[in-house]
Design an enzyme around this catalytic site. Structure first.
Site, short mmCIF file in Angstrom:
data_model
loop_
_atom_site.label_atom_id
_atom_site.label_comp_id
_atom_site.label_asym_id
_atom_site.label_seq_id
_atom_site.Cartn_x
_atom_site.Cartn_y
_atom_site.Cartn_z
N SER A 1 0.38 -1.26 0.07
CA SER A 1 -0.56 -0.20 -0.22
C SER A 1 0.96 1.21 0.04
O SER A 1 0.32 1.65 -0.68
CB SER A 1 -1.03 -0.07 1.15
OG SER A 1 -0.47 0.06 2.66
N CYS A 2 1.99 1.24 0.65
CA CYS A 2 3.05 2.43 0.71
C CYS A 2 4.04 2.08 -0.09
O CYS A 2 4.59 1.38 -0.32
CB CYS A 2 3.25 3.02 1.73
SG CYS A 2 4.14 4.27 2.37
N GLY A 3 4.56 3.62 -1.01
CA GLY A 3 4.83 3.30 -2.29
C GLY A 3 6.97 4.46 -1.21
O GLY A 3 7.50 4.27 -2.16
#
Length: 279
Positions: free
Chosen positions: A121-123
């Protein structure tokens, strides 16, 4: 700098399974089990020239595309020619990607001192400096917006490029429309960044001309997706979910065409800014 070589890809793992069958009960207290296909995921550890760099949760398919796209989209290499070798090993829930890159790219990577313990979900996990989250990227050449008919019924037309989503859901997709308006390629993954990385990696490996093309993402459009498309040189990004304010602002500043296709409304052009003002 090392002499550029042909990219070599090897794998000693079995063909990955994208979906597996599980069982569920239709209601609490029921004893009748029903089968269902669920999307699989695995942990992929990526090492460059023997140095561990990231562990990403990904769908266990098209892993070579993902490694190439991740390397390009994260700025670890500037061109696929700087990747000399990829070896994928392991099976099941744990995989390893050993990547050999050019000396210049490796020294740049070590100077960044970046670690990216990723997730679906988090880049931006593990980014240590503000300039890494907001990199200095060149302004793109101005490109025309795609013809309106390219986007007509696009949600429906991409279905054939989403086999995993059709089977079990729980995945994002990224697709490429070429300069003639034809959908040429699609990739799926549990992670929205991963799907786009796989698409960019596949386009680079097949030496697809992206000039005049369109990247399509089925997920939320945040800033890091803008960065990946910009680094890939794709002039237009279409998202099925609204972009963040910062993503729209960045696209406007850097001449990236940014279009949102809502479920039941006409397309919304956020960039270029003057086109948005005319609608």
């Amino acid at each position: 700098m090392s002499t550029p070589r042909h990219l070599n890809i090897a794998s000693d793992s079995n063909t990955p399974t994208e979906a597996s069958q599980r069982y569920y009960f239709q209601a609490l207290g029921e004893t009748q089990r029903e089968p269902v296909d669920l999307a699989e995921e695995c942990a992929l550890a990526i090492a460059y020239n023997g140095i561990s760099q990231a562990v990403m949760m990904v769908s266990p398919a098209d892993l070579e595309d993902f490694v190439v796209g991740f390397s390009l989209g994260s700025g670890i290499v500037e061109d696929v020619s700087e990747i000399y070798d990829i070896h994928i090993s392991g099976a099941g829930s744990g995989r390893q990607a050993d990547v050999e890159i050019a000396s210049r790219a490796f020294w740049k990577l070590k100077e960044q001192r970046r670690q990216l313990p990723g997730n679906a979900s988090c880049g931006l996990c593990g980014v240590e400096a503000l300039e890494q989250a907001l990199p200095h990227l060149p302004v793109m050449p101005v490109a025309p917006l795609p013809p309106a008919h390219w986007l007509h019924d696009l949600r429906q037309r991409i279905a054939e490029f989403q086999p995993l989503a059709q089977t079990c859901g729980a995945v994002h997709a990224a697709l490429f429309i070429d300069a003639q308006g034809e959908i040429r390629l699609g990739r799926e993954d549990i992670g929205r960044h991963n799907a786009l990385d796989k698409l960019i990696g596949a386009l680079s490996r097949m030496k697809q001309n992206v000039s005049g093309g369109v990247a399509v993402v089925t997920s939320r459009c945040s800033l890091e997706l803008i960065h990946k498309v910009q680094r890939a040189g794709i002039p237009t990004l279409v998202s099925f979910s609204s972009p963040t304010g910062l993503a729209a602002q960045w696209a406007q500043r850097h001449n990236l065409n940014l279009i949102h296709i809502p479920h039941r409304s006409p397309p919304r052009v956020f960039s270029p800014l003057q086109a948005n003002a005319q609608t």
